[in-house]
Design a protein around this motif. Sequence first.
Motif, PDB file in Angstrom:
ATOM      1  N   ASP A   1       0.860  -1.180   0.000  1.00 58.93           N
ATOM      2  CA  ASP A   1       0.000   0.000   0.000  1.00 58.93           C
ATOM      3  C   ASP A   1       0.898   1.233   0.000  1.00 58.93           C
ATOM      4  N   PRO A   2       0.906   2.021  -1.092  1.00 60.74           N
ATOM      5  CA  PRO A   2       1.821   3.159  -1.176  1.00 60.74           C
ATOM      6  C   PRO A   2       1.318   4.416  -0.485  1.00 60.74           C
ATOM      7  N   ALA A   3       0.243   4.341   0.308  1.00 63.78           N
ATOM      8  CA  ALA A   3      -0.327   5.549   0.901  1.00 63.78           C
ATOM      9  C   ALA A   3       0.661   6.255   1.836  1.00 63.78           C
ATOM     10  N   ALA A   4       1.381   5.503   2.677  1.00 63.39           N
ATOM     11  CA  ALA A   4       2.330   6.132   3.598  1.00 63.39           C
ATOM     12  C   ALA A   4       3.488   6.754   2.839  1.00 63.39           C
ATOM     13  N   LEU A   5       3.962   6.086   1.787  1.00 60.62           N
ATOM     14  CA  LEU A   5       5.027   6.666   0.967  1.00 60.62           C
ATOM     15  C   LEU A   5       4.555   7.961   0.345  1.00 60.62           C
ATOM     16  N   ALA A   6       3.323   7.991  -0.158  1.00 61.31           N
ATOM     17  CA  ALA A   6       2.786   9.226  -0.740  1.00 61.31           C
ATOM     18  C   ALA A   6       2.723  10.341   0.297  1.00 61.31           C
ATOM     19  N   ALA A   7       2.347  10.003   1.529  1.00 61.17           N
ATOM     20  CA  ALA A   7       2.294  11.007   2.589  1.00 61.17           C
ATOM     21  C   ALA A   7       3.689  11.523   2.930  1.00 61.17           C
ATOM     22  N   LEU A   8       4.677  10.636   2.949  1.00 59.52           N
ATOM     23  CA  LEU A   8       6.054  11.084   3.178  1.00 59.52           C
ATOM     24  C   LEU A   8       6.530  12.003   2.066  1.00 59.52           C
ATOM     25  N   LEU A   9       6.180  11.675   0.840  1.00 59.83           N
ATOM     26  CA  LEU A   9       6.596  12.510  -0.294  1.00 59.83           C
ATOM     27  C   LEU A   9       5.964  13.897  -0.244  1.00 59.83           C
ATOM     28  N   ALA A  10       4.857  14.020   0.458  1.00 59.89           N
ATOM     29  CA  ALA A  10       4.212  15.324   0.588  1.00 59.89           C
ATOM     30  C   ALA A  10       4.968  16.254   1.529  1.00 59.89           C
ATOM     31  N   VAL A  11       5.832  15.692   2.386  1.00 59.91           N
ATOM     32  CA  VAL A  11       6.579  16.521   3.337  1.00 59.91           C
ATOM     33  C   VAL A  11       8.087  16.451   3.083  1.00 59.91           C
ATOM     34  N   THR A  12       8.484  15.749   2.038  1.00 60.39           N
ATOM     35  CA  THR A  12       9.897  15.664   1.654  1.00 60.39           C
ATOM     36  C   THR A  12       9.997  15.958   0.157  1.00 60.39           C
ATOM     37  N   GLN A  13      11.134  15.662  -0.420  1.00 55.86           N
ATOM     38  CA  GLN A  13      11.302  15.751  -1.873  1.00 55.86           C
ATOM     39  C   GLN A  13      11.920  14.455  -2.363  1.00 55.86           C
ATOM     40  N   ASP A  14      11.542  14.063  -3.569  1.00 56.34           N
ATOM     41  CA  ASP A  14      12.052  12.834  -4.159  1.00 56.34           C
ATOM     42  C   ASP A  14      13.044  13.186  -5.256  1.00 56.34           C
ATOM     43  N   PRO A  15      14.342  12.980  -5.017  1.00 55.88           N
ATOM     44  CA  PRO A  15      15.327  13.283  -6.057  1.00 55.88           C
ATOM     45  C   PRO A  15      15.260  12.331  -7.249  1.00 55.88           C
ATOM     46  N   GLU A  16      14.469  11.269  -7.120  1.00 52.06           N
ATOM     47  CA  GLU A  16      14.337  10.250  -8.165  1.00 52.06           C
ATOM     48  C   GLU A  16      15.706   9.784  -8.673  1.00 52.06           C
ATOM     49  N   PRO A  17      16.516   9.193  -7.804  1.00 52.63           N
ATOM     50  CA  PRO A  17      17.821   8.670  -8.247  1.00 52.63           C
ATOM     51  C   PRO A  17      17.635   7.653  -9.367  1.00 52.63           C
TER      52      PRO A  17
ATOM     53  N   LEU B   1      14.983  10.498   0.997  1.00 51.23           N
ATOM     54  CA  LEU B   1      13.988  11.553   0.786  1.00 51.23           C
ATOM     55  C   LEU B   1      14.345  12.748   1.661  1.00 51.23           C
ATOM     56  N   PRO B   2      15.081  13.734   1.128  1.00 56.71           N
ATOM     57  CA  PRO B   2      15.468  14.894   1.928  1.00 56.71           C
ATOM     58  C   PRO B   2      14.274  15.800   2.230  1.00 56.71           C
ATOM     59  N   ALA B   3      14.366  16.522   3.333  1.00 56.21           N
ATOM     60  CA  ALA B   3      13.348  17.511   3.663  1.00 56.21           C
ATOM     61  C   ALA B   3      13.253  18.551   2.545  1.00 56.21           C
ATOM     62  N   GLN B   4      12.113  19.189   2.450  1.00 53.55           N
ATOM     63  CA  GLN B   4      11.870  20.113   1.349  1.00 53.55           C
ATOM     64  C   GLN B   4      12.821  21.303   1.347  1.00 53.55           C
ATOM     65  N   GLY B   5      13.336  21.689   2.504  1.00 51.70           N
ATOM     66  CA  GLY B   5      14.218  22.849   2.549  1.00 51.70           C
ATOM     67  C   GLY B   5      15.653  22.570   2.153  1.00 51.70           C
ATOM     68  N   LEU B   6      16.019  21.329   1.930  1.00 52.61           N
ATOM     69  CA  LEU B   6      17.386  20.983   1.558  1.00 52.61           C
ATOM     70  C   LEU B   6      17.563  21.050   0.039  1.00 52.61           C
ATOM     71  N   ARG B   7      18.749  21.445  -0.372  1.00 47.07           N
ATOM     72  CA  ARG B   7      19.035  21.557  -1.806  1.00 47.07           C
ATOM     73  C   ARG B   7      19.749  20.306  -2.300  1.00 47.07           C
ATOM     74  N   VAL B   8      19.116  19.616  -3.228  1.00 45.77           N
ATOM     75  CA  VAL B   8      19.687  18.418  -3.832  1.00 45.77           C
ATOM     76  C   VAL B   8      20.498  18.813  -5.061  1.00 45.77           C
ATOM     77  N   ILE B   9      21.749  18.352  -5.100  1.00 47.09           N
ATOM     78  CA  ILE B   9      22.628  18.644  -6.231  1.00 47.09           C
ATOM     79  C   ILE B   9      22.577  17.532  -7.265  1.00 47.09           C
ATOM     80  N   ASP B  10      22.600  16.303  -6.802  1.00 46.56           N
ATOM     81  CA  ASP B  10      22.655  15.169  -7.716  1.00 46.56           C
ATOM     82  C   ASP B  10      22.174  13.930  -6.968  1.00 46.56           C
ATOM     83  N   ALA B  11      21.862  12.891  -7.721  1.00 48.02           N
ATOM     84  CA  ALA B  11      21.403  11.642  -7.117  1.00 48.02           C
ATOM     85  C   ALA B  11      21.547  10.533  -8.143  1.00 48.02           C
TER      86      ALA B  11
END
Length: 327
Positions: A231-247, A286-296
């Motif tokens: 069930d991906p519901a919890a993952l979706a909720a986490l993605l709402a408060v983080t960012q997915d760099p999609e490595p 999944l870094p917090a939304q305020g962090l800057r992702v350079i690469d993944a």
Amino acid sequence: MLAAPAQGQTLRLATWDPGLTRDGPGLLLRDIERDDPQVLAAAQVIAALRPDAILLTGLDWDLDGRALAAFADLLKAQGHPLPHRHAGPPNRGVQTGHDLDGDGRAGQPRDAQGYGAFTGQSGLALLSRLPIASVTDHTAVLWRDMPGHRMPDGPHADVQRLSSSAHWDIALTTPAGPLHLLAMAATPPAFEPRNIARNHDEAAFWLDHLPDAPFAVIGNLNLDPVDGDGDPAALAALLAVTQDPEPRGAWQPPQTGPNADHQGDPALDTAEYDRPPGNLRLDYILPAQGLRVIDAGVLWPAPGDPLAEAVALASHRKLVWVDLDLE
């Protein structure tokens, strides 16, 4: 081509199940001391990536930390020392004294707090270049005590813990201040009816425990958002408060056989299976939304790449990495 290692205020985080688990206690240490080829391959992969901190989600725990220390010595010998480490006791293999799976026999791997043939089998470990400021360990939290849990009704609610392995909030000391790694390795949503609910709740746990500081959810969520079970519901909720760099991996095998009907992007897969359900994305940073992702990226080199043989020998799981700008 592998990206350059992190420098200056750039921090490279990684997570990986390196397959450093064995069938009995003490056997991993034995293999490390014997220069087992699979162990050496795992060390080679990590040394090539040069992470500043890496969460290993498949390394046997022992009371004195001898296996982890010996593996850290291998990394140092390969030119990548990670002197700071944490490996608290996981729930895997810790017997409850009850017949949790209802098969009429207690004391079996599925009757432990987390699946395991012995205490500490396939535990978690963090290795870091940066000092560890603090660790908050939620591993002993009872499943029934989690708000909004999906625990099925049963006679053993008073003993069953939520974590199948561990939940740790590890604060790293960085030049920009503390960075909290919300570390975990969830049960797969398979094998037992309760595991879909437990997999969901292990990820959802962090929604009520996000620190008021920079953080990243890291580890083996054991859930693909598109393919496979769960069930991906919890993952979706986490993605709402983080960012997915999609490595993304540099290469993927042909999408045939059990992969032929997949809907997800194969470049995001982190686990290789030659049987159903096929290759899946199971490992995340999944870094917090305020962090800057350079690469993944996902370390999945093409055949013929100098690192391909070591990656294939070490584990069917692929290392995931993310570079953060802390300035």
